[in-house]
Scaffold this motif. Structure first.
Motif, PDB file in Angstrom:
ATOM      1  N   GLU A  34       0.768  -1.362   0.363  1.00 30.51           N
ATOM      2  CA  GLU A  34       0.233  -0.127  -0.084  1.00 30.51           C
ATOM      3  C   GLU A  34       1.094   0.936   0.102  1.00 30.51           C
ATOM      4  O   GLU A  34       1.779   1.435   0.879  1.00 30.51           O
ATOM      5  CB  GLU A  34      -0.344   0.094   1.115  1.00 30.51           C
ATOM      6  CG  GLU A  34      -1.790   0.761   1.251  1.00 30.51           C
ATOM      7  CD  GLU A  34      -3.476   1.143   2.707  1.00 30.51           C
ATOM      8  OE1 GLU A  34      -3.619   0.130   2.556  1.00 30.51           O
ATOM      9  OE2 GLU A  34      -2.872   1.916   2.801  1.00 30.51           O
ATOM     10  N   GLN A  59       6.952  -5.883   8.657  1.00 35.81           N
ATOM     11  CA  GLN A  59       7.023  -4.118   7.718  1.00 35.81           C
ATOM     12  C   GLN A  59       7.809  -3.741   6.768  1.00 35.81           C
ATOM     13  O   GLN A  59       8.819  -3.077   7.632  1.00 35.81           O
ATOM     14  CB  GLN A  59       5.566  -3.232   8.324  1.00 35.81           C
ATOM     15  CG  GLN A  59       4.950  -2.074   7.432  1.00 35.81           C
ATOM     16  CD  GLN A  59       3.925  -1.202   8.351  1.00 35.81           C
ATOM     17  OE1 GLN A  59       4.278  -1.006   9.374  1.00 35.81           O
ATOM     18  NE2 GLN A  59       2.583  -0.962   7.502  1.00 35.81           N
ATOM     19  N   THR A 114      -2.318  -0.821   7.415  1.00 38.71           N
ATOM     20  CA  THR A 114      -1.976  -1.599   6.913  1.00 38.71           C
ATOM     21  C   THR A 114      -2.856  -2.364   7.485  1.00 38.71           C
ATOM     22  O   THR A 114      -3.827  -2.847   7.773  1.00 38.71           O
ATOM     23  CB  THR A 114      -0.546  -2.325   6.432  1.00 38.71           C
ATOM     24  OG1 THR A 114      -0.271  -3.197   5.630  1.00 38.71           O
ATOM     25  CG2 THR A 114      -0.538  -2.546   8.061  1.00 38.71           C
TER      26      THR A 114
END
Ligand code: V0V
Ligand code: CO
Length: 145
Positions: A34, A59, A114
């Protein structure tokens, strides 16, 4: 209050290059990508395991520009661990409780994170030098106690 480690956020200069490294070295799989303009990042989630109330992930974070949290971090410290995120059942409640115990909550209200999550950050200077994120996974319809 903390149910699990949701993710460890790692700051990098080149998201695609770091994704390729994690995939080929650890056989991890990207489950979401994203661009989050509000947070100033392009990010990817690599799935590690499933746990109570949600999964756990790495992440990877690439800044959208130099004047963003991750851009400033990279300029100051270089690539590395940027934040640790804990899963909580209710992020608004966790923000109130933790804020009431003297830790600075950086967000006035939960933000979009997210994988459809709701997130908020705690100031690293109040957290032993670790930028800390609270994550509430999206409601999957399962009854949460
Ligand atoms: C800054 N500092 C950190 C740090 N970032 N310490 C540990 N870990 C970090 N990641 C230290 C920095 O070295 C300075 O200490 C001091 O804090 C002030 O830093 P600064 O460079 O002057 O920057 P500020 O004050 O403008 O901003 C720092 C904060 C900011 C933490 C307030 O980065 C912020 O609001 N972060 C939350 C949002 C965020 O990080 N979003 C990106 C991830 P010295 O050197 O003065 O001692 S987005 C995400 O995770 C998503 C979307 C998701 O999970 O879904
Ligand atoms: Co994060």
């Amino acid at each position: 209050m903390f149910m699990r480690i949701d993710h460890v956020g790692i700051a990098c200069h080149d998201l695609e290059e770091k994704i390729a490294f994690f995939e080929r070295t650890f056989d991890l799989r990207v489950v979401a990508r994203e661009t989050n303009e509000e947070q100033g990042v392009k990010e990817a989630m690599l799935h590690i395991a499933d746990g109570e109330g949600g999964g756990s992930y790495i992440q990877l974070l690439e800044p959208l520009g130099p004047d963003t949290p991750v851009g400033k971090f990279l300029a100051k410290r270089g690539e590395g661990v940027h934040h640790v995120a804990f899963g909580v059942p209710d992020v608004a409640e966790a923000m109130r409780e933790i804020g009431g115990r003297g830790v600075r909550v950086l967000d006035a209200e939960p933000r979009h994170g997210t994988l459809g999550s709701s997130i908020a950050f705690l100031h690293p200077k109040d957290m032993g030098g670790v930028l800390t994120e609270l994550v509430q996974a999206p409601d999957t319809g399962d009854a949460a106690p």
